[in-house]
Design a protein around this motif. Structure first.
Motif, short mmCIF file in Angstrom:
data_model
loop_
_atom_site.label_atom_id
_atom_site.label_comp_id
_atom_site.label_asym_id
_atom_site.label_seq_id
_atom_site.Cartn_x
_atom_site.Cartn_y
_atom_site.Cartn_z
N ASN A 237 0.79 -1.22 0.00
CA ASN A 237 0.00 0.00 0.00
C ASN A 237 0.84 1.28 0.00
O ASN A 237 1.90 1.36 0.61
CB ASN A 237 -0.92 0.00 1.21
CG ASN A 237 -1.85 -1.19 1.21
OD1 ASN A 237 -2.97 -1.12 0.74
ND2 ASN A 237 -1.38 -2.32 1.75
N ILE A 238 0.29 2.30 -0.68
CA ILE A 238 0.89 3.63 -0.75
C ILE A 238 0.23 4.53 0.29
O ILE A 238 -1.00 4.53 0.43
CB ILE A 238 0.68 4.24 -2.15
CG1 ILE A 238 1.43 3.44 -3.23
CG2 ILE A 238 1.11 5.71 -2.17
CD1 ILE A 238 2.93 3.63 -3.22
N ASP A 239 1.05 5.30 1.02
CA ASP A 239 0.54 6.30 1.95
C ASP A 239 0.70 7.66 1.30
O ASP A 239 1.80 8.20 1.21
CB ASP A 239 1.31 6.22 3.26
CG ASP A 239 0.81 7.24 4.29
OD1 ASP A 239 -0.18 7.95 4.00
OD2 ASP A 239 1.41 7.32 5.38
N HIS A 240 -0.41 8.23 0.87
CA HIS A 240 -0.39 9.48 0.11
C HIS A 240 -0.51 10.70 1.03
O HIS A 240 -0.97 11.76 0.61
CB HIS A 240 -1.55 9.48 -0.91
CG HIS A 240 -1.43 10.52 -1.97
ND1 HIS A 240 -2.48 11.34 -2.33
CD2 HIS A 240 -0.40 10.89 -2.77
CE1 HIS A 240 -2.10 12.16 -3.29
NE2 HIS A 240 -0.85 11.91 -3.57
N SER A 241 -0.07 10.55 2.29
CA SER A 241 -0.12 11.69 3.20
C SER A 241 1.27 12.16 3.60
O SER A 241 1.41 13.05 4.43
CB SER A 241 -0.91 11.32 4.47
OG SER A 241 -0.21 10.35 5.24
N LEU A 242 2.32 11.58 2.99
CA LEU A 242 3.69 11.84 3.44
C LEU A 242 4.30 13.08 2.80
O LEU A 242 4.06 13.38 1.63
CB LEU A 242 4.59 10.65 3.11
CG LEU A 242 4.17 9.28 3.66
CD1 LEU A 242 5.18 8.22 3.25
CD2 LEU A 242 4.03 9.34 5.17
N GLY A 243 5.12 13.79 3.58
CA GLY A 243 5.94 14.86 3.05
C GLY A 243 7.21 14.30 2.44
O GLY A 243 7.51 13.11 2.56
N ALA A 244 8.00 15.18 1.82
CA ALA A 244 9.17 14.72 1.07
C ALA A 244 10.18 14.01 1.96
O ALA A 244 10.69 12.93 1.62
CB ALA A 244 9.84 15.91 0.37
N ARG A 245 10.53 14.59 3.10
CA ARG A 245 11.53 13.99 3.97
C ARG A 245 11.07 12.62 4.47
O ARG A 245 11.83 11.64 4.44
CB ARG A 245 11.82 14.90 5.17
CG ARG A 245 12.87 14.32 6.14
CD ARG A 245 13.04 15.21 7.36
NE ARG A 245 13.95 14.61 8.32
CZ ARG A 245 15.27 14.79 8.34
NH1 ARG A 245 15.84 15.57 7.43
NH2 ARG A 245 16.02 14.21 9.26
N GLU A 246 9.83 12.54 4.91
CA GLU A 246 9.33 11.28 5.46
C GLU A 246 9.20 10.22 4.37
O GLU A 246 9.46 9.04 4.60
CB GLU A 246 7.98 11.53 6.14
CG GLU A 246 8.06 12.47 7.33
CD GLU A 246 8.35 13.91 6.96
OE1 GLU A 246 9.08 14.59 7.73
OE2 GLU A 246 7.86 14.37 5.91
N PHE A 247 8.81 10.64 3.18
CA PHE A 247 8.70 9.71 2.06
C PHE A 247 10.08 9.14 1.71
O PHE A 247 10.25 7.93 1.55
CB PHE A 247 8.11 10.44 0.85
CG PHE A 247 7.74 9.56 -0.31
CD1 PHE A 247 6.59 8.81 -0.29
CD2 PHE A 247 8.56 9.50 -1.43
CE1 PHE A 247 6.24 8.00 -1.37
CE2 PHE A 247 8.22 8.70 -2.51
CZ PHE A 247 7.07 7.95 -2.48
N LEU A 248 11.07 10.00 1.61
CA LEU A 248 12.42 9.56 1.28
C LEU A 248 13.02 8.69 2.38
O LEU A 248 13.60 7.63 2.11
CB LEU A 248 13.32 10.77 1.04
CG LEU A 248 13.24 11.43 -0.33
CD1 LEU A 248 13.86 12.81 -0.30
CD2 LEU A 248 13.91 10.56 -1.39
N VAL A 249 12.90 9.11 3.62
CA VAL A 249 13.53 8.38 4.73
C VAL A 249 12.88 7.01 4.92
O VAL A 249 13.57 6.00 5.10
CB VAL A 249 13.47 9.21 6.02
CG1 VAL A 249 13.86 8.37 7.23
CG2 VAL A 249 14.38 10.43 5.91
N SER A 250 11.57 6.95 4.89
CA SER A 250 10.91 5.65 5.08
C SER A 250 11.17 4.73 3.90
O SER A 250 11.35 3.51 4.07
CB SER A 250 9.41 5.84 5.31
OG SER A 250 8.79 6.54 4.25
N SER A 251 11.21 5.28 2.67
CA SER A 251 11.54 4.46 1.51
C SER A 251 12.96 3.91 1.62
O SER A 251 13.22 2.74 1.30
CB SER A 251 11.40 5.29 0.22
OG SER A 251 10.08 5.70 0.00
N ALA A 252 13.89 4.76 2.06
CA ALA A 252 15.27 4.32 2.21
C ALA A 252 15.39 3.27 3.29
O ALA A 252 16.11 2.26 3.13
CB ALA A 252 16.15 5.53 2.55
#
Length: 495
Positions: A237-252
């Motif tokens: 599932n995709i979480d479409h509520s994330l900001g850029a930093r949180e999206f990048l850090v959690s993906s990493a």
């Protein structure tokens, strides 16, 4: 790793981590919120060229749903009819993700091996190419320009400015080669296309199976048209509520976790091509050699591989996971002698399909303004994934939006579903691309509507991982039975 997942999940939860139609084509004139429309023709289905046992057709739709009488495009659709019509439940719309994967290809070539007999007997499996993808006015860009794409890791403000300038030039090039669909390739427009497809199929309610980026289509369809859903199963599932930093850090962080899962597998598996070696040291040394220009592409010996390209290869193998193949590949690269020859570009195509940025940059408002901001994001990302150096795919995606206009068609927001029935979510604990915390957060935002079933193993694909995952989805889609609270599926053995 569990402590990291717990911490990221907690952070996510607090919000730290938003015309006349030609023959065989139906016309759709509904407004953007699914207002009443004229009676639509049924699609004139014909045998698919790739496989005559499936049917293919097109549906003519507005490019801009705010202007339904304006320019149009043809949505490519494919269908496999229920093999047991007497037990037919309805239509099962499917999207395999991406953004950029073809739903038509999935329905025609992959559905029979992906879904079990019961699903094939009881549902018309319907795939469509989202606007900008495959047969639906695909986004096309100049091959020569794409081949000149600069590094997504600028080292100073001047390199950042060159990256932004390139992205603006590429965007205009793709717009020119694609046409008006380029500016309306966002997922919310796809959601409205999907409801028009429902109407054209003559269905009051749909069933939906979405994987990865296809879950965003499902989530937003449930927001807009929840009362038109009979069942919806979402995996990875995709979480479409994330900001850029949180999206990048959690993906990493989740990419790094998958790297460690690979290392552990190699340590315990004698068939691993690097069994008995310090896999982490081999990997880090390999990326350092790539930085020095010492690693060749095995398939193109005159071309050098960057560390980013090697990490991206590994990242894609984590999806399966295909650890045997990855171990053999890494061992082979490590055994190479240095060679700095480069091959000339021999591409013969003037354009090629590249829908990712057109979708991604219209769904997410990730726009680093200068090098300092971008460097801080990159530092946080690499800090969460020192061996993978971040998430190769997500980093490139965020880099590709630098220089785009600030306005976003479909910006992030917390998910708000009010009218949908129970929705089943499955997610791997060790997903390389979509952090498990994303599923937890989506479930928290929609607790009264969604049921989350964790798969405790590795890989991005979920449905076919085990009898547990497959049966949960099949029982839900056919009988609307949802797993009990607190249920989970055990790992499917070694990989």
């Amino acid at each position: 790793m569990r402590s990291l997942i717990k911490a990221l999940t907690a952070a996510l939860a607090t919000g730290l981590l938003a015309g006349v139609s030609p023959p065989g084509v139906a016309s759709a004139q509904a407004g953007p919120q699914g207002s009443s429309s004229a009676t639509q023709e049924a699609i004139d289905w014909k045998p698919c060229a790739q496989d005559a046992s499936a049917e293919c057709g097109n549906l003519r739709l507005p490019v801009d749903w705010a202007r339904p009488s304006g320019e149009t495009f043809d949505l490519a659709v494919a269908r496999r009819k229920a093999t047991d019509p007497d037990r037919r439940v309805g239509v099962l719309l499917v999207n395999p993700g991406g953004p950029g994967d073809s739903g038509v290809d999935f329905a025609v070539r992959r559905a029979k091996s992906h879904f079990g007999t019961d699903i094939q007997e009881r549902f018309d499996i319907v795939g469509f190419d989202p606007r900008g993808v495959g047969g639906s006015s695909p986004v096309k860009c100049s091959t020569e320009l794409l081949d000149r794409q600069p590094s997504p890791y600028p080292g100073d403000q001047a390199q950042f400015d060159r990256l932004a300038e390139f992205n603006r030039a590429l965007r205009e090039d793709c717009r020119r080669h694609t046409g008006p669909v380029f500016d309306h390739a966002d997922t919310l427009s796809v959601v409205r296309d999907m409801d028009a497809l429902r109407r054209s199929l003559g269905e009051k309610k749909i069933n939906y199976f979405g994987h990865s980026y296809g879950t965003l289509i499902g989530e937003q369809y449930a927001e807009e048209y929840g009362d038109r859903i009979r069942s919806m199963a979402l995996t990875a599932n995709i979480d479409h509520s994330l900001g850029a930093r949180e999206f990048l850090v959690s993906s990493a962080a989740t990419a790094e976790d998958s790297f460690h899962q690979f290392v552990k597998w190699c340590e315990r598996t004698s068939s691993c091509a690097m069994h008995g070696r310090d896999v982490t040291a081999v990997w880090d040394g390999l990326l350092a050699r790539a930085d020095r220009g010492e690693i060749r592409d095995p398939e193109n010996p005159d071309q050098l591989l960057t560390a980013h390209a090697i990490a991206l290869f590994a990242f894609k193998r984590f999806y399966g996971p295909d650890w045997d193949e990855l171990a053999t590949y890494v061992a082979g690269l490590d055994a190479q002698e240095p060679n700095e020859r480069r091959r000339a570009d021999d591409s013969g195509r003037q354009t090629k399909s590249e829908p990712f940025y057109a979708v991604f940059c219209q769904d997410w408002d990730f726009r680093a303004k200068d090098y300092r901001e971008y460097a801080r994001l990159t530092q946080a990302e690499v800090g969460a994934a020192p061996h993978m150096r971040g998430s190769p795919r997500v980093h490139a995606g965020v880099a590709g939006c630098i220089g785009w206009p600030d306005e976003v068609n479909n910006p992030q927001h917390r998910l708000r579903i009010t009218e949908a029935p129970k929705i089943l979510m499955l997610h791997s604990l060790h997903d390389p691309a979509n952090h498990f915390a994303w599923a937890v957060n989506v479930h928290r935002q929609t607790r009264g509507t969604t049921v989350l079933l964790p798969y405790a193993g590795a890989g991005h694909s979920v449905y076919g991982r085990s009898d547990c995952t497959r049966d949960a989805v099949d029982d839900y889609l056919t009988e609307l039975r949802v797993p009990s609270a607190g249920s989970s599926c055990a790992p499917a053995g070694t990989h």
